[in-house]
Design a protein around this motif. Structure first.
Motif, PDB file in Angstrom:
ATOM      1  N   GLU A   2       0.838  -1.194   0.000  1.00  0.00           N
ATOM      2  CA  GLU A   2       0.000   0.000   0.000  1.00  0.00           C
ATOM      3  C   GLU A   2       0.871   1.243   0.000  1.00  0.00           C
ATOM      4  N   CYS A   3       0.513   2.214  -0.856  1.00  0.00           N
ATOM      5  CA  CYS A   3       1.293   3.440  -0.976  1.00  0.00           C
ATOM      6  C   CYS A   3       1.063   4.327   0.239  1.00  0.00           C
ATOM      7  N   TRP A  20       4.767  11.820  -8.227  1.00  0.00           N
ATOM      8  CA  TRP A  20       4.592  10.501  -8.848  1.00  0.00           C
ATOM      9  C   TRP A  20       5.894   9.714  -8.846  1.00  0.00           C
ATOM     10  N   HIS A  24       6.502   6.217  -6.886  1.00  0.00           N
ATOM     11  CA  HIS A  24       6.837   5.019  -7.659  1.00  0.00           C
ATOM     12  C   HIS A  24       8.152   4.402  -7.204  1.00  0.00           C
ATOM     13  N   CYS A  29       4.718   2.158  -5.525  1.00  0.00           N
ATOM     14  CA  CYS A  29       3.420   2.216  -6.205  1.00  0.00           C
ATOM     15  C   CYS A  29       3.618   1.962  -7.699  1.00  0.00           C
ATOM     16  N   SER A  30       2.794   1.150  -8.258  1.00  0.00           N
ATOM     17  CA  SER A  30       2.870   0.904  -9.698  1.00  0.00           C
ATOM     18  C   SER A  30       2.313   2.100 -10.459  1.00  0.00           C
ATOM     19  N   ARG A  32       0.178   2.054 -12.872  1.00  0.00           N
ATOM     20  CA  ARG A  32      -1.274   1.909 -13.036  1.00  0.00           C
ATOM     21  C   ARG A  32      -2.027   2.333 -11.775  1.00  0.00           C
ATOM     22  N   GLU A  33      -1.453   2.034 -10.624  1.00  0.00           N
ATOM     23  CA  GLU A  33      -2.104   2.430  -9.379  1.00  0.00           C
ATOM     24  C   GLU A  33      -2.104   3.945  -9.222  1.00  0.00           C
ATOM     25  N   ARG A  36      -4.643   5.361 -11.603  1.00  0.00           N
ATOM     26  CA  ARG A  36      -6.003   5.136 -11.129  1.00  0.00           C
ATOM     27  C   ARG A  36      -6.369   6.134 -10.030  1.00  0.00           C
ATOM     28  N   LYS A  37      -5.421   6.453  -9.156  1.00  0.00           N
ATOM     29  CA  LYS A  37      -5.702   7.412  -8.088  1.00  0.00           C
ATOM     30  C   LYS A  37      -5.864   8.826  -8.631  1.00  0.00           C
TER      31      LYS A  37
END
Length: 364
Positions: A2-3, A20, A24, A29-30, A32-33, A36-37
């Motif tokens: 979890e980020c 970002w 990352h 964090c990926s 894509r995640e 999405r956020k």
């Protein structure tokens, strides 16, 4: 994994791309995640992360990201036990933002001066703003903390020019735009009655004062015309891309174009400027008193002399005030080719006006 909440670990001044990147690389964090956020496409996040990674060749950017990454690894996420405490902004963050804003107004204003640059050594805690005079003598005009210089570099306000034991930085276009916003916001905070202005609008304005033939002082925005912007750019050898006489020829056409808009049907029928109809034929006997009719004839004569292609680019850039990218898209040209065609068109336009002489009937 979890980020970690970015609001707890990243300062408010940190650009979104750097947020970002740290999420990352440090939090795992990926892409894509993150996308999405943020509600965007993963390719957008990927481009921003790659751009920040390539900028780590800059010493100040690398040091800033390393320091923020270390602080992020040691940070303990605060438990949001109460919604009111989660929205409370720390006093230290407010002090940091105030300090960065104050230092930006002071340092960027100095770096915006001709011949100014920022120099910083590897192990020095301070960076110096130096200015080289016409005689080649260098003078120190300001000093700033290394941590603040790192913020400037990370926000892309300054860019590295030369690397070595002493690294040289120069102000960027983004830095100049930010300086205009900061100065506009500072002017708006001054007491007294003033016109409401937008700091983001002021960054696109370049005010200058000139004296007309009637000894009147006129204040105008040089950045309003794309022609003026190209006139301030220089080639690799230092010569202006557009000489002053070419800029004057384009502004001469624009002046006639503005006067001609007062005539009938001009705003509805642009074809008469390009088709060369008999109604737009130039008559040397007309003078400045002809008003919109004479101005329309002068514009039609100039565009007919330029012909298709050259007349189109001059009309769009000088009269419609379209940028080069927009002109290239409309004309179907390749990128960065429009300014070359514009320079050729202005040379032809200057020759046209030189051939008219005093019979052109200009009003200014």
């Amino acid at each position: 994994m979890e980020c970690i909440s970015q609001s707890n670990c990243a300062p408010d001044w940190l650009p979104q791309a750097a947020r970002w990147y740290l999420a990352h690389t440090e939090d795992g964090c990926s892409l894509r995640e993150l996308a999405r956020k943020e509600g965007c496409h993963p390719s957008t996040v990927l481009r921003q992360v790659r751009r920040v990674e390539t900028r780590r060749d800059d010493p100040l950017v690398d040091e800033a990201l390393a320091r923020l990454g270390a602080a992020r690894r040691t940070a303990i996420p605060q438990e949001e036990s109460h919604p009111m405490t989660a929205r409370t902004r720390p006093a230290q963050a407010t002090e940091d933002d105030t300090r960065i804003t104050r230092e930006a107004r002071r340092i960027l204003r100095r770096m915006n001066e001709p011949g100014a640059f920022l120099a910083i050594a590897r192990d020095m805690e301070k960076a110096a703003v130096l200015r080289e005079g016409p005689d080649g003598h260098t003078t120190r005009v300001a000093v700033v903390d290394r941590a603040v210089a790192e913020v400037f570099a990370l926000k892309d306000w300054i860019a590295c020019k030369t690397r070595g034991r002493v690294t040289i930085y120069q102000i960027t276009q983004a830095g100049r735009a930010s300086l205009k916003r900061l100065l506009a916001a500072e002017a708006a905070e001054q007491p007294g009655i003033a016109e409401t202005s937008s700091s983001f609008g002021d960054q696109h304005r370049d005010w200058e004062t000139r004296t007309s033939e009637k000894a009147e002082r006129i204040r105008y925005n040089r950045a309003e015309s794309p022609l003026s912007i190209l006139g301030r750019r220089r080639d690799k050898d230092g010569t202006p891309f557009l000489s002053p006489d070419l800029v004057a020829a384009g502004e001469r056409l624009r002046e006639d174009f503005e006067v001609a808009q007062m005539g009938p049907r001009v705003a509805q029928n642009w074809d008469r400027f390009l088709t060369g109809s008999e109604r737009g034929a130039f008559q040397p006997g007309r003078g400045p008193g002809d008003g919109p009719m004479g101005a329309r004839d002068r514009v039609a004569s100039a565009l007919r002399d330029l012909g298709p292609g050259l007349g189109d680019v001059v009309l769009r850039c000088c009269c419609f005030l379209e940028g080069m990218e927009q002109v290239e898209q409309h004309m179907g040209w390749s990128a960065r080719s429009g300014k070359i065609v514009l320079r050729i068109a202005l040379q032809r336009l200057k020759r046209h006006y030189d051939g008219l002489g005093d019979s052109a009937g200009m009003i200014g």
